[in-house]
Design a protein around this motif. Structure first.
Motif, short mmCIF file in Angstrom:
data_model
loop_
_atom_site.label_atom_id
_atom_site.label_comp_id
_atom_site.label_asym_id
_atom_site.label_seq_id
_atom_site.Cartn_x
_atom_site.Cartn_y
_atom_site.Cartn_z
N MET A 288 40.14 38.44 45.44
CA MET A 288 40.29 38.65 44.01
C MET A 288 39.10 39.42 43.44
O MET A 288 39.25 40.27 42.56
N GLN A 292 39.59 43.05 41.51
CA GLN A 292 39.25 43.15 40.10
C GLN A 292 37.95 43.92 39.86
O GLN A 292 37.89 44.78 38.97
N MET A 297 41.30 46.08 38.62
CA MET A 297 42.57 45.49 38.20
C MET A 297 42.36 44.35 37.22
O MET A 297 41.33 43.68 37.25
N THR A 298 43.33 44.13 36.36
CA THR A 298 43.34 42.94 35.51
C THR A 298 43.73 41.74 36.37
O THR A 298 44.27 41.91 37.48
N PRO A 299 43.47 40.52 35.89
CA PRO A 299 43.90 39.35 36.67
C PRO A 299 45.40 39.37 36.99
O PRO A 299 45.80 38.99 38.09
N SER A 302 46.08 41.99 39.75
CA SER A 302 45.60 41.52 41.05
C SER A 302 46.52 40.44 41.60
O SER A 302 46.73 40.35 42.82
N VAL A 437 36.73 40.45 32.95
CA VAL A 437 36.70 41.18 34.21
C VAL A 437 36.42 42.65 33.90
O VAL A 437 37.12 43.26 33.10
N GLN A 439 35.24 46.48 35.84
CA GLN A 439 35.01 47.18 37.10
C GLN A 439 33.53 47.50 37.24
O GLN A 439 32.85 47.87 36.29
#
Length: 494
Positions: A288, A292, A297-299, A302, A437, A439
């Protein structure tokens, strides 16, 4: 062992009713992870407090499992299952209504207690309502539920959190729990019980030992593995050693009948499930983080990457369950553990910022195939030959082993993650990302990805050991059964 006697003419309907509660507690283990940033912001919590939202659940889930299994043998698995479902549902509402992080942590602890009461009863009742030659198929359905729950948890968590708020990941359990209680009352049979005399010394020793072990392992990373953490783990090991010595004396009816381990398949299956729990629980963390923090990626996105894995597990589990009833168990289980280990190595090797998403799907799909050959087949193999009056105790031991393996895996792989990050990103603080989250900067994505990939290799190594151990499973089709525990006949008529 006495001939199997059916206790219901609707075993599949009873199984479906049991799967409602089982599904709910599995979904709840993964649904919370998606909402943690929102919970942190809404309740003004820090990272350590958010960790405790999971840790409290894990502690109160792991510690009572042995007692819960034995309690089901004594007063009836249906009654204990219903009590656990009621506690879990009420605690879910409490979680949703919590307006402080302390209240949420306490409510999650009560949730864990409900889950501990539920889990051993599902396996024990399958052992009681299905004959040995049909338990593989029944456990296949059980495995399908686990696969679907793995899929539904993160997706449902993302949808509910985005649409209604984090509280609804808990409120959704209310209608599910009420339906589960009604179905259990209507469809799950009452089965014969055995009037166990509770080993209160064993209860105390196991509670203290497991609490010290689980807390020390789970919280070690949070406290930088301070000396008192290692001391706590040492106390846990010593107390659990005293527990085993006490159980072996046999002066009272033991909480864990050590005679269960005379059945080779039960002993080996416990090793197998510990290795699987270690790898799956620990490996999800770096996977994860990679999707992320490196992939951006968003939760929810993912979680979608893991959908093929869960779908494949759900589709194949009932098929594998039927196959298991006709083949040597090691042909299925050892291959599954080896396959998951191979997929883990594959995934770790391709963890690079430039790796296309479809490349990542391939090893996760192999994980889905392998999971179908591990979860339900191992559970069926472990419990197939257990005497009926010890089905709850066996299920309690098996699930405790699984949870302890998961705790050790999360702690071990988490510690390795920190070590590899220090090696690849010396002097760079990667511990704090706030409540959202985001990047990582491009310059650190490559070394961060390598650290995540290398962390997964530890889970793969443990799985290879588990696969080697399951090569020693014996063939249930030869008619070999477990050794009847000493005094079992007398106990059954007491």
């Amino acid at each position: 062992m006495p001939a199997f006697k059916s206790v219901t003419d609707r075993p599949w309907a009873a199984l479906m009713a049991l799967c409602v509660g089982f599904f709910m507690i599995l979904v709840d283990m993964s649904i919370v992870a998606v909402a943690q940033p929102q919970i942190m912001q809404a309740l003004d919590a820090d990272v350590n407090q958010i960790v405790w939202v999971t840790s409290a659940y894990l502690l109160t889930y792991a510690v009572p499992l042995l007692i819960a299994g034995r309690l089901g043998d004594k007063i009836g698995p249906k009654k204990v299952y219903q009590a656990g479902l009621l506690i879990f549902t009420a605690a879910s509402v409490w979680c949703g209504l919590s307006d402080t992080i302390t209240a949420l942590i306490i409510a999650r602890g009560v949730q864990g207690l409900g889950a501990a009461l539920i889990t051993p009863q599902t396996m024990a009742l399958i052992t009681r309502i299905f004959p040995p030659e049909r338990r593989g198929a029944a456990m296949g359905v059980w495995g399908t539920v686990a696969g679907v729950a793995t899929l539904v948890g993160p997706l449902l968590g993302g949808i509910l959190t985005d649409s209604f708020g984090w509280e609804w990941i808990f409120f959704v359990n209310l209608p599910v729990g009420l339906v589960g209680l009604v179905l259990a009352a209507m469809l799950v049979p009452d089965v014969e019980t055995h009037d166990h005399r509770f080993d209160w010394v064993g209860v105390a020793l196991s509670a203290v030992g497991l609490s010290a072990l689980v807390f020390g392992i789970q919280e070690g990373e949070s406290y930088d593995w301070a000396g008192w953490i290692w001391g706590l783990i040492g106390v846990g090991v010593i107390v659990m050693g005293l527990f085993l010595v006490w159980e072996g004396k046999g002066k009272v009816e033991p909480l864990v009948p050590l005679s269960l381990f005379r059945d080779r398949n039960f002993s080996v299956s416990n090793l197998g499930i510990a290795s699987m729990g270690f790898a799956v629980s620990g490996s999800m963390i770096p996977i994860m983080f990679f999707l992320q923090l490196v992939g951006g990626m968003t939760p929810l996105r993912s979680a979608l990457v893991m959908v093929p894995m869960a779908v494949i597990t759900g589709v194949l589990a009932p098929i594998v369950g039927r196959i298991l009833d006709r083949v040597h168990p090691r042909s299925v289980v050892a291959l599954g553990l080896f396959g998951y280990a191979t997929a883990s190595v594959w995934a770790g090797f391709i963890f690079r910022p430039e790796t296309p998403v479809w490349h990542l799907l391939l090893p996760t799909m192999l994980m889905g195939v392998a999971s179908a050959a591990v979860w339900a087949p191992l559970a069926a193999t472990a419990t197939r030959n257990l005497p009926w009056h010890q089905a709850g105790a066996g299920a309690g031991v098996y699930n405790t082993t699984r949870v302890i393996g998961s705790v050790v895996g999360a702690a071990g792989i988490g510690a390795l993650m920190m070590s590899r990050l220090s090696a690849h990103l010396p002097g760079v603080d990667t511990s704090g990302h706030g409540g959202a989250v985001a990047q990582l900067p491009e310059a650190v994505r490559e070394p961060f990805a390598r650290a995540m990939g290398e962390s997964i290799y530890l889970g793969a190594a443990i799985l290879f050991i588990g696969a080697a151990a399951t090569l020693f499973l014996v063939d249930h089709r030869t008619g070999r059964t477990s050794v009847e525990p000493e005094g079992a006949q007398a106990d059954a008529t007491a």
